[in-house]
Design an enzyme around this catalytic site. Structure first.
Site, PDB file in Angstrom:
ATOM      1  N   ARG A 108       7.033  -3.825  -7.388  1.00 47.70           N
ATOM      2  CA  ARG A 108       6.285  -2.719  -6.807  1.00 47.70           C
ATOM      3  C   ARG A 108       6.497  -1.500  -7.706  1.00 47.70           C
ATOM      4  NH1 ARG A 108      10.266  -0.035  -7.306  1.00 47.70           N
ATOM      5  NH2 ARG A 108       9.169   1.608  -6.229  1.00 47.70           N
ATOM      6  N   GLY A 109       5.748  -0.452  -7.358  1.00 47.04           N
ATOM      7  CA  GLY A 109       5.797   0.749  -8.205  1.00 47.04           C
ATOM      8  C   GLY A 109       4.493   0.850  -8.980  1.00 47.04           C
ATOM      9  N   ARG A 145      -3.285  -4.641  -3.813  1.00 51.39           N
ATOM     10  CA  ARG A 145      -2.839  -3.447  -3.079  1.00 51.39           C
ATOM     11  C   ARG A 145      -3.822  -2.319  -3.393  1.00 51.39           C
ATOM     12  NH1 ARG A 145       3.377  -1.920  -3.568  1.00 51.39           N
ATOM     13  NH2 ARG A 145       2.928  -0.819  -1.615  1.00 51.39           N
ATOM     14  N   GLN A 196      13.223   1.389  -0.502  1.00 48.98           N
ATOM     15  CA  GLN A 196      13.247   1.473  -1.966  1.00 48.98           C
ATOM     16  C   GLN A 196      14.350   2.430  -2.446  1.00 48.98           C
ATOM     17  OE1 GLN A 196      10.444   1.663  -0.115  1.00 48.98           O
ATOM     18  NE2 GLN A 196       8.613   0.955  -1.226  1.00 48.98           N
ATOM     19  N   ASP A 223       1.391   7.538  -6.677  1.00 45.74           N
ATOM     20  CA  ASP A 223       0.571   6.326  -6.756  1.00 45.74           C
ATOM     21  C   ASP A 223      -0.873   6.638  -7.081  1.00 45.74           C
ATOM     22  OD1 ASP A 223       2.965   5.707  -4.810  1.00 45.74           O
ATOM     23  OD2 ASP A 223       2.262   3.789  -5.629  1.00 45.74           O
ATOM     24  N   ASN A 233       1.704   9.247  -2.376  1.00 47.59           N
ATOM     25  CA  ASN A 233       2.990   8.665  -2.741  1.00 47.59           C
ATOM     26  C   ASN A 233       3.570   8.006  -1.495  1.00 47.59           C
ATOM     27  OD1 ASN A 233       4.994   8.285  -4.906  1.00 47.59           O
ATOM     28  ND2 ASN A 233       6.323   9.501  -3.594  1.00 47.59           N
TER      29      ASN A 233
HETATM   30  C1  LIG Z   1       6.706   5.300 -10.524  1.00 52.20           C
HETATM   31  S1  LIG Z   1       5.650   5.407  -9.217  1.00 52.20           S
HETATM   32  C2  LIG Z   1       6.446   4.508  -7.969  1.00 52.20           C
HETATM   33  C3  LIG Z   1       5.803   4.758  -6.632  1.00 52.20           C
HETATM   34  O1  LIG Z   1       5.385   3.510  -6.064  1.00 52.20           O
HETATM   35  C4  LIG Z   1       6.086   3.345  -4.857  1.00 52.20           C
HETATM   36  O2  LIG Z   1       5.373   2.638  -3.902  1.00 52.20           O
HETATM   37  P1  LIG Z   1       5.696   1.064  -3.673  1.00 52.20           P
HETATM   38  O3  LIG Z   1       7.183   0.903  -3.749  1.00 52.20           O
HETATM   39  O4  LIG Z   1       5.104   0.783  -2.304  1.00 52.20           O
HETATM   40  O5  LIG Z   1       4.957   0.342  -4.779  1.00 52.20           O
HETATM   41  C5  LIG Z   1       6.362   4.752  -4.400  1.00 52.20           C
HETATM   42  O6  LIG Z   1       5.205   5.358  -3.857  1.00 52.20           O
HETATM   43  C6  LIG Z   1       6.786   5.367  -5.695  1.00 52.20           C
HETATM   44  O7  LIG Z   1       6.780   6.752  -5.724  1.00 52.20           O
END
Ligand SMILES: CSC[C@H]1O[C@H](OP(=O)(O)O)[C@H](O)[C@@H]1O
Length: 341
Positions: free
Chosen positions: A44-45, A85, A192, A233, A243
């Site tokens: 993720r990320g 996603r 996270q 995001d 985000n």
């Molecule tokens: C480096 S941006 C990472 C960003 O993505 C995360 O979401 P997810 O863990 O659901 O993919 C989160 O919003 C982070 O800030």
């Protein structure tokens, strides 16, 4: 091994659902495997989602060769991956870049197309690492000596090609000797922060304190937070930023307490096609992510659950947006437009 690697025509990824106490890897042999890896948050990320999707296109073309399918089947692969996603624009940015690459070379033989697509995916990966470093250098200009920084979710190496966006800035401040300390929001429900950000910071010897998300306001009231820095995001032209859920609340608290609120993100996270955050699709995830904690039910079956994975922070709550092209200050619309290639 890193948190992902493309080797022997397959993508091996670290299963981030198992961190920090278990290091298990998942082998993605097909583009459907990469779809699942993104959808189920094995990885993720925002930037890393884009990188993995790019390798998913490569694996999709491998299948076209192996099954002697039409080259244009790659478009079905791209559409499938685009449904993994909805919020992180990096997914669509990476898929568009792979699609453009294919359109440019589609008259070549299939083996050459495969090589070129793989090369493009590797470029997306390597560029992201370099971009992270530039974001870190610019962002470090904003971090004062002995700062207590609050961050939310994970915008670290585990969310990118390596080094991180928000955590990249924090790493740069730490390794440049600024003696920073980080408060880490645990970031319910996927955790996270507690599981990934605390893990990354501790691995690098960066002092950190994990807090429950509902403690951030009190910490600010106690005067213990000097700035907030988070990832993103999807950023709209006016600076509104999607985000991880809980970011909006943090921004309201930071504004109330007069604390600088920074977004760190590559320009691939900017969606130049939307004028405001109202147009950003917000992913709602499975209720069980809230209902079940550590394998135990914590919510009555008779209760409903709302589980948005993101929220949108309005531009007026954001002090600056740190990108690889420099620090962007308000008025965001005119200054963000200058970043467009
Ligand atoms: C480096 S941006 C990472 C960003 O993505 C995360 O979401 P997810 O863990 O659901 O993919 C989160 O919003 C982070 O800030």
């Amino acid at each position: 091994m890193k948190h992902f690697e493309f080797v022997n025509d397959r993508l091996i990824v670290l299963d981030q659902r198992k961190l920090p106490f278990q290091k298990e890897y998942v082998v993605c042999k097909t583009y459907q495997d990469t779809y699942t890896a993104i959808k189920d948050m094995i990885i993720r990320g925002a930037p890393l989602i884009g990188i993995v999707a790019a390798y998913g296109v490569v694996l999709g073309f491998k299948e076209i060769i192996e099954k002697n399918l039409e080259k244009d089947k790659i478009h079905d692969v791209i559409v499938h991956l685009s449904k993994s996603r909805p919020t992180a624009v990096n997914l669509f940015w990476a898929l568009d870049r792979m699609k453009s690459t294919f359109e440019r070379i589609k008259d070549m033989d299939k083996i050459e197309i495969y090589k070129q697509l793989l090369n493009e995916a590797k470029k997306i990966e390597s560029e992201d690492k370099n971009i992270n470093r530039k974001i870190a250098e610019y962002g470090n200009q904003l971090i004062k000596e002995n700062s207590n920084i609050l961050t939310h979710c994970n915008a670290g190496a585990l969310a990118t090609g390596g080094y991180g966006t928000a955590l990249g800035v924090i790493r740069e401040a730490h390794f440049s000797g600024k003696n920073v300390h980080v408060y880490v929001d645990e970031t319910r429900p996927y955790l996270q922060g507690a599981r990934l950000t605390a893990f990354e910071l501790s691995e690098d010897g960066i002092p950190n304190t994990v807090i429950c998300d509902n403690m951030a306001g009190y910490l600010m009231k106690l005067g213990k937070v000097d700035c907030v820095i988070v990832g993103a995001d999807r950023i709209a032209l006016n600076g509104d930023t999607a985000n991880k859920i809980g970011t909006y609340s943090l921004s309201v608290l930071a504004k109330h307490h007069g604390i600088p609120f920074y977004i760190a993100a590559p320009t691939s996270t900017i969606d130049f096609s939307i004028s405001s955050g109202d147009e950003i699709p917000i992913e709602e995830r499975d209720e069980d992510e809230v209902r079940i904690f550590n394998g135990q039910k914590i919510v009555p079956d008779t209760s409903n659950v709302f589980n948005p994975a993101f929220d949108v922070t309005p531009a007026e709550n954001i002090t600056a947006i740190i990108t690889e092209k420099g620090i962007v200050y308000p008025p965001f619309k005119q200054n963000i437009l200058k970043l467009k290639d």
